[in-house]
Design an enzyme around this catalytic site. Structure first.
Site, mmCIF file in Angstrom:
data_model
loop_
_atom_site.group_PDB
_atom_site.id
_atom_site.type_symbol
_atom_site.label_atom_id
_atom_site.label_comp_id
_atom_site.label_asym_id
_atom_site.label_seq_id
_atom_site.Cartn_x
_atom_site.Cartn_y
_atom_site.Cartn_z
ATOM 1 N N GLU A 1 4.323 -0.359 1.111
ATOM 2 C CA GLU A 1 4.755 -0.823 -0.348
ATOM 3 C C GLU A 1 4.817 -2.242 -0.510
ATOM 4 O O GLU A 1 5.191 -2.881 -1.568
ATOM 5 C CB GLU A 1 6.025 -0.206 -0.859
ATOM 6 N N GLU B 1 0.842 -1.321 -0.040
ATOM 7 C CA GLU B 1 0.020 0.206 -0.102
ATOM 8 C C GLU B 1 0.845 1.166 -0.090
ATOM 9 O O GLU B 1 1.957 1.245 0.349
ATOM 10 C CB GLU B 1 -1.075 -0.049 1.076
#
Lengths: 337, 337
Positions: B305, B162
């Site tokens: 991420e 994310e």
């Protein structure tokens, strides 16, 4: 250690598109390697793994869950590629060499195995010195020779592993002697002793320390008294790597005992060491603490063979790749916090 | 989970040439994957990484060290291959896809980025519901669609990442609501808040929880109230992966909040999850504890991420290789202890 390159690498980390410090130990590993390799973007292209194997007279005291024959059997398993370290070396594209520095019975000529037997195992360290001073020097020289072969082949990272039934007892004795800790705090189950076995092992180590007297002699004498051929070889290899500027990844309990011996014999050697993993063997924490070392992995491994260091290799490579290939804030047009 | 394959894999581990259990978490990871993949020798040939990106209305409350523009800037950085997760995906040969589920300003058409913006960021969760029920369903559906694309492409492992400035606040609010813990125990510095910023963040989360009332409603309502588009998408992806039998590696703090939502919405989802790393974000421990999860790595990462899950990928592959390629005691002629 190239402090200028270290600082340049640290500065580079601060420019990469991530909150500062947010890659944690992957940042510090890249910065450490930059200082060791003298290169702002370090890399691991040619990792080199050497397994030193030898037997231990102290197994006569009943300190191992496995019979002594396993040392030779595992040397054959290394040669055939079936051991854990063989799989790890293949997966990582690392060169793997095995050096028999003193198995009880020579396993004979085997592909990938160097016969460098100093004796048919050490003497029982609970009764007498494990090695003579000369034998210890021979083992140290075997380690130096292995480091020299790695350097000749262009290795950019060195991993030393070990195999030797009984060697957690020798490693525990060395860690006790170098740190002053009591045997009960350093001895553990090794390959799988039960609680009674661990107590017996601690008693054996206590007897060895008493026999050897207060550990006030030179570090190399302690190594000869309480170590083993493979431990001394690892120690010699670590010292030679540091002197040549080749970074080392130290494995677990036994390798850390050798690393401690190396640092006591040649202060400064520690600066060339990264630490692969925290072993499940309880005494490893004491050795790591004495070396002020924080290992990368903590996966409950307790196999030896260099396996915990080899398992850390892909992380070190990712650390180098992130350090080299990530965009900077300026390159990517990303705002800094 | 295929319990028969799990047991067969466990039995195989006991036959490999090492003391039983001595490869620690590398053994259990291989056994877990065997149960998930329904194969006695599991493998990771086609790992799939999806990054969901979105913005958060709560940044208006001053909860982030970075400006909101960074979400869009990082989407561009993902597209150009300069972010940490891009490097990790390349090094691991993983497919990487980016899905914009709600950045404030569309970054425009970009290679490798799917435009699936549900809205220009969520509403401020301290003032009102972050998402409407319909928006939350749209985000869940985006996650399911991403899992379906991974499955269509033959993926054998799924990693969700994310990006979203402000999303540690939403994740902290969700973890508080699902576990009952106080905001002060779950809120941390995120991308780099100072102590005053962390206190402000905790107050914002406390306000949101008070506004939302006692967290007794259905789990999906809590997700809509306190979550974010990317968190709901992760949640939908995890549920879809579990339903399809695709193993997931959960990343850090935000991904674990999504994993917790997924398990509350669809009990049993947790069984398909492995956990990549323990984040430096202090509240991660609470989420991991609620999920009874023990992550593989603990490297002080706090980037998101999907980076901590991607960093664990090589270890999972080593676990599979050791499990598949090591010789058994019988094959190698090695004595058992």
């Amino acid at each position: 250690i190239d402090q200028g390159m270290r600082e340049a690498a640290f500065a580079r980390q601060g420019q990469l598109t991530k909150p500062p410090g947010s890659l944690g130990r992957l940042e510090t590993a890249a910065v450490d390697l930059a200082g060791m390799q003298g290169c702002v973007t370090p890399g691991i292209e040619r990792p080199w793994i050497v397994i030193f194997a030898a037997d231990h007279g102290v197994v006569a005291a009943g300190v191992s869950a496995f019979p002594q024959s396993v040392t030779g059997e595992m040397i054959r398993n290394f040669s055939r590629g079936g051991a854990a370290i063989c799989v790890l070396a293949r997966e990582s594209g690392a060169q793997l060499e095995v050096v028999d520095v003193g198995s009880v019975e020579s396993p004979g000529e085997l592909p990938g195995v160097r016969d460098a037997r100093i004796a048919a195992g050490t003497a029982d360290l609970s009764q007498t010195a494990a090695m003579t001073a000369e034998q210890c020097q021979q083992a140290l020289a075997q380690g130096r020779a292995a480091a020299a072969r790695a350097l000749d082949a262009g290795a950019d990272l060195f991993i030393g592993g070990e195999m030797g039934i009984g060697n957690t007892t020798a490693a525990a004795a060395l860690i006790c002697a170098y740190t002053g800790l009591a045997p009960a705090l350093v001895c553990g189950p090794g390959t799988g002793l039960d609680a009674a076995g661990v107590s017996r092992k601690a008693a054996v180590v206590a007897q060895a320390l008493k026999r050897q007297g207060a550990a006030t002699g030179p570090a190399v004498l302690t190594l000869a008294q309480l170590g083993g051929f493979e431990i001394a070889a690892l120690c010699g290899a670590y010292i030679a790597c540091a002197q040549a500027g080749l970074p080392v990844v130290v494995d677990g309990f036994i390798a850390s005992a050798a690393a401690l011996a190396a640092e006591r014999m040649a202060p400064g050697t520690r600066a060339w060491m990264l630490f692969g993993h925290a072993s499940a063997e309880p005494g490893h924490a004491a050795a790591l603490s004495a070396l002020q070392a924080q290992p990368l992995l903590d996966l409950g491994l307790r196999l030896g063979e260099g396996s915990g260091a080899a398992a850390a290799l892909p992380l070190l490579r990712l650390a180098c790749a992130l350090h080299r290939d990530m965009a900077t804030f300026a390159e990517a047009g990303v705002s800094q916090g």
